[in-house]
Design an enzyme around this catalytic site. Structure first.
Site, PDB file in Angstrom:
ATOM      1  N   GLU A  95      40.825  38.186  39.303  1.00  0.00           N
ATOM      2  CA  GLU A  95      41.540  37.299  38.374  1.00  0.00           C
ATOM      3  C   GLU A  95      42.141  36.148  39.153  1.00  0.00           C
ATOM      4  OE1 GLU A  95      44.649  38.955  35.882  1.00  0.00           O
ATOM      5  OE2 GLU A  95      43.367  40.658  35.370  1.00  0.00           O
ATOM      6  N   ARG A 111      33.958  40.676  33.455  1.00  0.00           N
ATOM      7  CA  ARG A 111      34.873  41.784  33.741  1.00  0.00           C
ATOM      8  C   ARG A 111      35.689  42.078  32.480  1.00  0.00           C
ATOM      9  NH1 ARG A 111      40.486  41.526  35.936  1.00  0.00           N
ATOM     10  NH2 ARG A 111      40.991  43.651  36.534  1.00  0.00           N
ATOM     11  N   ASN A 147      43.741  40.067  42.504  1.00  0.00           N
ATOM     12  CA  ASN A 147      44.203  39.094  41.504  1.00  0.00           C
ATOM     13  C   ASN A 147      45.237  38.217  42.176  1.00  0.00           C
ATOM     14  OD1 ASN A 147      42.636  40.526  39.743  1.00  0.00           O
ATOM     15  ND2 ASN A 147      44.305  41.186  38.403  1.00  0.00           N
ATOM     16  N   GLU A 200      46.016  46.030  38.453  1.00  0.00           N
ATOM     17  CA  GLU A 200      47.405  45.719  38.771  1.00  0.00           C
ATOM     18  C   GLU A 200      48.360  46.889  38.524  1.00  0.00           C
ATOM     19  OE1 GLU A 200      48.414  42.143  36.670  1.00  0.00           O
ATOM     20  OE2 GLU A 200      46.942  40.942  37.718  1.00  0.00           O
ATOM     21  N   HIS A 251      43.544  48.928  31.943  1.00  0.00           N
ATOM     22  CA  HIS A 251      44.288  47.662  31.968  1.00  0.00           C
ATOM     23  C   HIS A 251      45.480  47.849  31.021  1.00  0.00           C
ATOM     24  CE1 HIS A 251      43.776  43.151  32.950  1.00  0.00           C
ATOM     25  NE2 HIS A 251      44.942  43.255  32.306  1.00  0.00           N
ATOM     26  N   TYR A 295      47.689  34.730  41.748  1.00  0.00           N
ATOM     27  CA  TYR A 295      48.229  33.674  40.882  1.00  0.00           C
ATOM     28  C   TYR A 295      49.188  32.742  41.602  1.00  0.00           C
ATOM     29  CZ  TYR A 295      46.117  35.906  36.846  1.00  0.00           C
ATOM     30  OH  TYR A 295      45.207  36.408  35.957  1.00  0.00           O
TER      31      TYR A 295
END
Ligand code: IFM
Length: 477
Positions: free
Chosen positions: A382, A92, A309, A181, A136, A311
């Protein structure tokens, strides 16, 4: 919607404690243009907001910039070779808008497109599926000068750029995501000011969020019309959110942050409506008069994939008078509405970003998205962690990062076993890179980068990940 990993939870069951993923599960790693490419002024590329921001004193730690980064623009063939050695099934990457359409409008820059064509061809030659993200965070600077994402016209500019890139690469790239994002672009870029373009204007940040989503919807419509067979989607950074206690005040803080972090994007994009409570929470900032008839229909153009994504988790509580201000990535003072809550740290292990490690939160996020938007194929686009790495005798041992990947992959497996259509996983990141306002001081890579020599050293987590891919699963614990 054609990923081969469609309905095989039956194959998941452990052989002697081994955790096995569905056949065809898409194992990958991710990067982004400004974080790795360098070559900031070559072959017609013009500045983006991140060039301007990183060159502004005081914005990025130690004054680091993406001018050279990992020099991937010149070293991409070696990097693809490395990906092949790790056995990646997919890669990606993002396209730099000012490289392929300098200035953000007008004709394409053939030299820029040729770079991505060479990259994609090299990936395909190595049997690696390219996964392309159109945006991005590197908005061409002239578009920011004209008003940036708070300006409605930027959405139309984005759709134009998306079409132009798709026309050039659509014959060889099947997976397309519009934005990475958008929360960060809107709320860190225009709210807290911690990211480019560094503006602190709560109302502008809410308008930016809307126009990012509008650009997404317009681009999906254009790309779908051109090639209906493509997998089209967007990547959202989603958080598990929990109240610190079960008091109504803490529960309300959790509702508010879930709204501002997750639902403000999920609901318009997947349901075609802003959540009523988020509109109410933001009333002190905006009256939403920037939303025009038809926008939400465009924004909710059906998708074929959603990138998640993940985290960490936010644990929140009602505010306490005189409480310490929080670090920006948890509670930016100008993230609209976040001043009404307190972000709580629980004392659990954290990464070098100070982000709490919470693998069960990944299952919660996937369950929640699947419950509210069933059938939509999901990908972890991610997931990863920064830790301090050291080169010893030419090697980098990174057991903490390896353990982070391991626990989160077990969480993915749990989600799949529960019937969630999770089709793939992209580790963040393939290699150490420019970590935005942290510059090169935070290392997320599976591959170590020596920024002086540009030497790449696969860390122990990379070798471990290669073995996970090879066996399509994890060894018994
Ligand atoms: O490096 C970033 C990436 O660009 C977007 N998602 C989060 C990563 C770690 O902060």
């Amino acid at each position: 919607m054609t990923n081969p990993a469609s309905s095989q939870t039956a194959q998941l069951l452990d052989k002697g404690g081994q955790v096995t993923f569905p056949t065809g599960f898409l194992w990958g790693a991710a990067t982004a243009a400004y974080q790795i490419e360098g070559a900031a002024t070559e072959d017609g590329r013009t500045p983006s907001i991140w060039d301007t921001f990183s060159h502004t004193p005081g914005r990025v730690v130690q004054g680091h910039t993406g001018d050279v980064a990992c020099d991937h623009y010149h070293r991409f063939r070696d990097d693809v070779k490395l990906m092949a050695e790790l056995g990646l099934k997919s890669y990606r990457f993002s396209v730099s808008w000012p490289r392929v359409q300098p200035g953000g409008s007008g004709p394409a820059n053939q030299a820029g497109l040729d770079f991505y064509r060479r990259l994609v061809d090299d990936l395909l030659d190595h049997g690696i599926e390219p996964w392309l993200t159109l945006y991005h965070w590197d908005l061409p600077q002239p578009l920011e000068d004209a008003g940036g994402w708070p300006l409605r016209d930027t959405a139309a500019r984005f759709a134009d750029y998306a079409e132009l890139t798709h026309a050039a690469l659509g014959d060889r790239v099947r997976y397309w995501t519009t934005f990475n994002e958008p929360w960060c672009s809107a709320f860190l870029g225009y709210g807290s000011g911690a990211h480019a373009p560094g503006r602190s204007d709560a109302a502008a940040s809410v308008r930016a969020a809307h126009h990012l989503m509008l650009g997404h919807g317009l681009a999906v419509q254009a790309l779908r019309a051109a090639r209906p067979e493509h997998d089209l989607g967007i990547t959202l950074n989603l958080y598990a959110v929990s109240p610190q206690t079960d008091t109504p005040a803490d529960a309300d803080a959790a509702r508010r942050i879930d709204g501002l972090a997750n639902r403000v994007f999920l609901d318009p994009i997947l349901h075609g409506a802003y959540p009523a409570d988020v509109i109410e929470d933001l009333r002190e900032v905006t009256d939403f008069s920037h939303v025009r008839d038809g926008d939400l229909t465009t924004i909710s153009t059906p998708l074929s994939v959603l990138g998640v994504n993940y985290y960490s988790r936010h644990v929140v509580a009602a505010p306490v008078e005189g409480a310490q201000p929080e670090p920006y990535w948890r509670a930016p003072s100008n993230w609209p509405g976040s001043e009404h809550v307190r972000f709580v740290t629980r004392g659990v292990p954290v990464t070098d970003m100070d982000w709490e490690i919470d693998a069960p939160g990944l299952v919660e996020v996937l369950q929640r998205v699947n419950r509210e938007y069933p059938e939509l194929p999901l990908y972890i686009t991610e997931n990863g962690s920064a830790f301090v790495d050291e080169v010893v005798d030419g090697e980098v041992d990174d057991p903490d990062r390896l353990a982070y990947f391991d626990s989160h992959l077990r969480a993915c497996h749990e989600a799949i076993a529960a019937g969630i259509p999770l089709r793939g996983y992209f580790a963040w990141s393939l290699m150490d890179n420019f970590e935005w306002s942290w510059g090169y001081t935070k290392r997320f890579g599976m591959v170590y980068v020596d920024y002086d020599s540009q030497l790449r050293i696969p860390k122990s987590s990379a070798r471990w990940y290669a073995e996970v891919i090879r066996r399509n699963g994890l060894a018994a614990q």
